[in-house]
Design a protein around this motif. Sequence first.
Motif, short mmCIF file in Angstrom:
data_model
loop_
_atom_site.label_atom_id
_atom_site.label_comp_id
_atom_site.label_asym_id
_atom_site.label_seq_id
_atom_site.Cartn_x
_atom_site.Cartn_y
_atom_site.Cartn_z
N CYS A 56 0.83 -1.20 0.00
CA CYS A 56 0.00 0.00 0.00
C CYS A 56 0.87 1.26 0.00
O CYS A 56 1.87 1.33 0.71
CB CYS A 56 -0.92 -0.02 1.22
SG CYS A 56 -1.90 1.49 1.42
N GLU A 108 0.32 4.15 1.17
CA GLU A 108 0.27 4.98 2.39
C GLU A 108 1.50 4.68 3.24
O GLU A 108 1.77 3.53 3.55
CB GLU A 108 -0.98 4.62 3.17
CG GLU A 108 -2.00 5.71 3.50
CD GLU A 108 -1.79 7.10 2.98
OE1 GLU A 108 -1.31 7.96 3.73
OE2 GLU A 108 -2.14 7.34 1.84
N CYS A 149 -4.39 -0.20 -0.31
CA CYS A 149 -5.30 -1.17 0.29
C CYS A 149 -6.71 -0.58 0.32
O CYS A 149 -6.88 0.62 0.08
CB CYS A 149 -4.81 -1.53 1.69
SG CYS A 149 -5.02 -0.18 2.87
N HIS A 184 -7.16 2.70 2.19
CA HIS A 184 -6.55 3.89 1.63
C HIS A 184 -6.85 4.07 0.15
O HIS A 184 -6.24 4.91 -0.51
CB HIS A 184 -5.04 3.86 1.84
CG HIS A 184 -4.66 3.88 3.29
ND1 HIS A 184 -3.94 2.88 3.89
CD2 HIS A 184 -4.94 4.78 4.26
CE1 HIS A 184 -3.79 3.17 5.19
NE2 HIS A 184 -4.38 4.31 5.44
N CYS A 238 1.19 2.31 6.34
CA CYS A 238 0.22 1.22 6.23
C CYS A 238 0.90 -0.14 6.19
O CYS A 238 0.86 -0.91 7.13
CB CYS A 238 -0.66 1.44 5.02
SG CYS A 238 -1.89 0.15 4.81
N ALA A 241 0.10 -2.65 4.16
CA ALA A 241 -0.77 -3.73 3.72
C ALA A 241 -0.30 -4.29 2.38
O ALA A 241 0.20 -3.57 1.53
CB ALA A 241 -2.20 -3.23 3.59
ZN LIG Z 1 -3.20 1.14 3.26
#
Ligand SMILES: [Zn+2]
Length: 78
Positions: free
Chosen positions: A33, A35, A68, A71, A38, A40
């Motif tokens: 991800c 972000e 993800c 986000h 994050c 993920a």
């Molecule tokens: Zn994320």
Amino acid sequence: MPLRTPPAVEHRPLVGVPRFIEISAEQRLGRVCIEPDCGATAGLGPAGHVYTETCAGSAPLGWAVVACPTHAPEESTR
Ligand SMILES: [Zn+2]
């Protein structure tokens, strides 16, 4: 004057305004991800592109990145 500037890249999301963020190689390659905090790796969907600086005078490189579900820029992508 800082000694060193973080290697931020420009992120242009599918919706919203461009921003500068720091990303890892895994994020740049679309495996994690986008972000920053994050991490993920499941349920990822398109999240626009990042553009990395290259040598002075060269065009930036564009990379397709992912986010993800939390986000994701649009809920419509589900
Ligand atoms: Zn994320």
